[in-house]
Design a protein around this motif. Structure first.
Motif, PDB file in Angstrom:
ATOM      1  N   VAL A 195      15.312   4.462   8.557  1.00 10.70           N
ATOM      2  CA  VAL A 195      15.578   5.468   7.427  1.00 10.70           C
ATOM      3  C   VAL A 195      15.746   7.036   8.435  1.00 10.70           C
ATOM      4  N   ASP A 196      16.547   7.263   7.627  1.00  9.18           N
ATOM      5  CA  ASP A 196      17.286   8.726   7.751  1.00  9.18           C
ATOM      6  C   ASP A 196      16.152   9.883   8.125  1.00  9.18           C
ATOM      7  N   PRO A 197      16.385  10.109  10.049  1.00 10.10           N
ATOM      8  CA  PRO A 197      15.076  11.388   9.472  1.00 10.10           C
ATOM      9  C   PRO A 197      15.291  12.393   8.631  1.00 10.10           C
ATOM     10  N   LEU A 198      16.234  12.629   8.333  1.00 10.57           N
ATOM     11  CA  LEU A 198      16.728  13.351   6.960  1.00 10.57           C
ATOM     12  C   LEU A 198      15.713  13.044   5.859  1.00 10.57           C
ATOM     13  N   ALA A 199      15.390  12.193   5.217  1.00  5.35           N
ATOM     14  CA  ALA A 199      14.606  11.731   4.344  1.00  5.35           C
ATOM     15  C   ALA A 199      13.172  12.118   4.964  1.00  5.35           C
ATOM     16  N   PHE A 200      12.992  12.493   5.689  1.00  9.40           N
ATOM     17  CA  PHE A 200      11.337  12.984   5.711  1.00  9.40           C
ATOM     18  C   PHE A 200      11.794  14.717   5.249  1.00  9.40           C
ATOM     19  N   VAL A 201      12.930  15.108   5.433  1.00  8.98           N
ATOM     20  CA  VAL A 201      13.383  16.861   5.559  1.00  8.98           C
ATOM     21  C   VAL A 201      13.372  16.493   3.598  1.00  8.98           C
ATOM     22  N   ARG A 202      14.333  15.616   3.253  1.00  6.67           N
ATOM     23  CA  ARG A 202      13.801  15.445   1.779  1.00  6.67           C
ATOM     24  C   ARG A 202      12.846  14.801   0.666  1.00  6.67           C
ATOM     25  N   GLY A 203      11.883  14.349   1.667  1.00 10.35           N
ATOM     26  CA  GLY A 203      10.733  14.150   0.540  1.00 10.35           C
ATOM     27  C   GLY A 203      10.877  12.311   0.377  1.00 10.35           C
TER      28      GLY A 203
ATOM     29  N   SER B 216       0.766  -0.925   0.166  1.00 10.90           N
ATOM     30  CA  SER B 216      -0.081  -0.235  -0.208  1.00 10.90           C
ATOM     31  C   SER B 216       0.966   1.459   0.232  1.00 10.90           C
ATOM     32  N   THR B 217       1.201   2.249  -1.338  1.00 11.52           N
ATOM     33  CA  THR B 217       2.313   2.796  -1.284  1.00 11.52           C
ATOM     34  C   THR B 217       0.597   4.231  -0.726  1.00 11.52           C
ATOM     35  N   MET B 218       0.155   4.105  -0.953  1.00  8.28           N
ATOM     36  CA  MET B 218      -0.970   4.865  -0.334  1.00  8.28           C
ATOM     37  C   MET B 218      -0.874   5.484   0.646  1.00  8.28           C
ATOM     38  N   ASP B 219      -1.508   4.325   1.958  1.00 11.03           N
ATOM     39  CA  ASP B 219      -1.248   4.412   3.163  1.00 11.03           C
ATOM     40  C   ASP B 219       0.402   4.928   3.306  1.00 11.03           C
ATOM     41  N   LEU B 220       1.842   4.261   3.275  1.00  9.15           N
ATOM     42  CA  LEU B 220       2.972   4.337   2.905  1.00  9.15           C
ATOM     43  C   LEU B 220       3.112   6.228   3.023  1.00  9.15           C
ATOM     44  N   ARG B 221       2.730   6.812   2.009  1.00 10.05           N
ATOM     45  CA  ARG B 221       2.719   8.202   1.763  1.00 10.05           C
ATOM     46  C   ARG B 221       2.237   8.905   2.480  1.00 10.05           C
ATOM     47  N   ARG B 222       1.591   8.556   2.991  1.00 10.87           N
ATOM     48  CA  ARG B 222       0.116   9.603   3.814  1.00 10.87           C
ATOM     49  C   ARG B 222       0.428   9.599   4.939  1.00 10.87           C
ATOM     50  N   ASN B 223       1.537   8.661   5.861  1.00  9.79           N
ATOM     51  CA  ASN B 223       0.913   8.681   7.015  1.00  9.79           C
ATOM     52  C   ASN B 223       3.060   8.164   8.143  1.00  9.79           C
ATOM     53  N   VAL B 224       4.126   7.841   7.324  1.00 13.06           N
ATOM     54  CA  VAL B 224       5.053   7.596   7.170  1.00 13.06           C
ATOM     55  C   VAL B 224       5.996   8.659   8.242  1.00 13.06           C
ATOM     56  N   LEU B 225       5.632  10.155   8.250  1.00 13.77           N
ATOM     57  CA  LEU B 225       5.985  10.732   9.038  1.00 13.77           C
ATOM     58  C   LEU B 225       5.352  10.824  10.579  1.00 13.77           C
TER      59      LEU B 225
ATOM     60  N   ALA C  27      11.124   9.696   2.207  1.00 17.49           N
ATOM     61  CA  ALA C  27      11.002   8.340   3.674  1.00 17.49           C
ATOM     62  C   ALA C  27      10.215   7.250   3.012  1.00 17.49           C
ATOM     63  N   ASP C  28       9.421   7.808   2.474  1.00 18.40           N
ATOM     64  CA  ASP C  28       8.041   6.707   1.896  1.00 18.40           C
ATOM     65  C   ASP C  28       9.703   5.326   0.935  1.00 18.40           C
ATOM     66  N   GLU C  29      10.075   5.778  -0.242  1.00 17.01           N
ATOM     67  CA  GLU C  29      11.363   4.706  -0.986  1.00 17.01           C
ATOM     68  C   GLU C  29      12.376   4.626  -0.315  1.00 17.01           C
ATOM     69  N   ALA C  30      12.905   4.919   1.316  1.00 24.37           N
ATOM     70  CA  ALA C  30      14.063   4.761   2.114  1.00 24.37           C
ATOM     71  C   ALA C  30      13.090   3.448   2.980  1.00 24.37           C
ATOM     72  N   PHE C  31      11.487   3.815   3.611  1.00 21.10           N
ATOM     73  CA  PHE C  31      11.307   2.924   4.029  1.00 21.10           C
ATOM     74  C   PHE C  31      10.256   1.627   3.095  1.00 21.10           C
ATOM     75  N   PHE C  32      10.619   2.080   1.770  1.00 22.24           N
ATOM     76  CA  PHE C  32      10.312   0.527   0.772  1.00 22.24           C
ATOM     77  C   PHE C  32      11.474  -0.109   0.809  1.00 22.24           C
ATOM     78  N   ASP C  33      13.037   0.469   0.194  1.00 23.32           N
ATOM     79  CA  ASP C  33      13.319  -0.217   0.116  1.00 23.32           C
ATOM     80  C   ASP C  33      14.063  -0.966   1.697  1.00 23.32           C
ATOM     81  N   TYR C  34      14.701  -0.521   2.566  1.00 22.01           N
ATOM     82  CA  TYR C  34      14.271  -1.383   3.492  1.00 22.01           C
ATOM     83  C   TYR C  34      13.458  -2.574   3.963  1.00 22.01           C
ATOM     84  N   TRP C  35      11.437  -2.129   3.670  1.00 20.10           N
ATOM     85  CA  TRP C  35      11.189  -3.391   3.155  1.00 20.10           C
ATOM     86  C   TRP C  35      11.949  -4.367   2.303  1.00 20.10           C
ATOM     87  N   CYS C  36      11.854  -4.000   1.119  1.00 17.79           N
ATOM     88  CA  CYS C  36      12.731  -4.825  -0.110  1.00 17.79           C
ATOM     89  C   CYS C  36      13.563  -5.822   0.267  1.00 17.79           C
TER      90      CYS C  36
END
Length: 281
Positions: free
Chosen positions: A208-216, A178-187, A218-227
């Motif tokens: 997931v580096d907190p700076l990823a939230f600043v860069r925007g 669920s990409t939408m759920d992740l992108r909406r709520n990861v922060l 974080a969802d990609e970093a989360f997905f990469d970690y899951w993979c």
């Protein structure tokens, strides 16, 4: 031979039907993408299935086995029913269909509809985390298994379920992430008191580096970690990850396929081609 998605009249119209979250029908992408890719994959792997005496389909988020698409008056086959119908080609059907749902009535309806179609189906009512052990206990040793996991939200995609199913010797996964759920709520979920995504990707906050939230991203970093967690179980993930979008072109989920063998991944890569040809997250 041109492909045609299976479509039969409902053998048990008195049973529940999936009408989507808003109650006005599911999106057209369900039959056009999700079910079409599943059907094409099942057909495409029939030669591999015929090498196994036991062929098992597992769906722990099965729904009632019948859907109504928004704007249509008829109903259509659910995912498990699509998989069964397309496994019948060349007489290499699944020898067992194991279906589960948090809602006992929906799990029962799905199994009943499968049995009405001639499928050897068993219902497992309850949360996937609870039913997965029961499901594993019914799968014959050495069976070829297809695990189709399609939860509503990311929080229900427990990695523990994937880990347990991964213990099967011959198992391939088709997962709706669920990409939408992740992108909406990861922060918000970075707050450990919320913990909605913790079961889906245990330990993600430490990776997931907190700076990823600043860069925007974080969802990609989360997905990469899951993979990475999936690969850690010995699977290769197909680069063909179709992105399903809604009518407003908003991303809903990626269809992620992974296997321990090259052939299933190659077949998925051949069949999972839709209008949104995103290969990478």
């Amino acid at each position: 031979m041109s492909f045609r998605l299976a479509h039969d009249a409902d053998p048990l119209p008195h049973l529940p039907v999936e009408h989507g979250r808003a109650g006005d029908g599911v999106g057209s992408w369900v039959p056009e993408m999700k079910h079409t890719f599943l059907a094409k994959y099942v057909e495409g792997t029939r030669r591999a299935r015929e090498k196994f005496k036991q062929r098992v389909y597992v769906d722990l988020f099965c729904g009632p086995g019948r859907i109504q698409v928004k704007g249509e008056t008829m109903t259509r086959l659910g995912g498990a029913q699509v998989a069964w119908q397309h496994s019948l080609r060349d007489d290499i059907a699944f020898t067992s269909c194991l279906v589960g749902d948090l809602d006992a009535a929906r799990a029962s309806a799905c199994a009943e509809r499968l049995r009405a179609m001639g499928a050897p189906a068993t219902a497992f009512p309850g949360a996937a985390e609870s039913t997965v052990d029961q499901v594993l206990g019914t799968i014959p040793k050495g069976a070829l298994c297809l695990a189709y996991l399609d939860p509503y939200n990311l929080q229900y995609l427990s990695f523990n379920v994937i880990e347990k199913l991964a213990k099967l010797k011959y198992v391939d996964f088709a997962v709706h992430f669920s990409t939408m759920d992740l992108r909406r709520n990861v922060l918000m979920e970075y707050n450990p008191e919320r913990a909605r995504f913790d079961d889906a990707a245990p330990g993600w906050r430490q990776h997931v580096d907190p700076l990823a939230f600043v860069r925007g991203d974080a969802d990609e970093a989360f997905f990469d970690y899951w993979c990475g967690l999936v690969r850690g179980l010995g699977f290769s993930i197909s680069r063909r990850m179709p992105l399903v979008r809604d009518e407003g072109n908003r991303p809903l989920y990626h269809l992620v396929f992974f296997s321990r063998h090259e052939l299933p991944n190659r077949i998925w890569g051949d069949v999972a081609q839709g209008p949104n040809r995103e290969f990478d997250f």
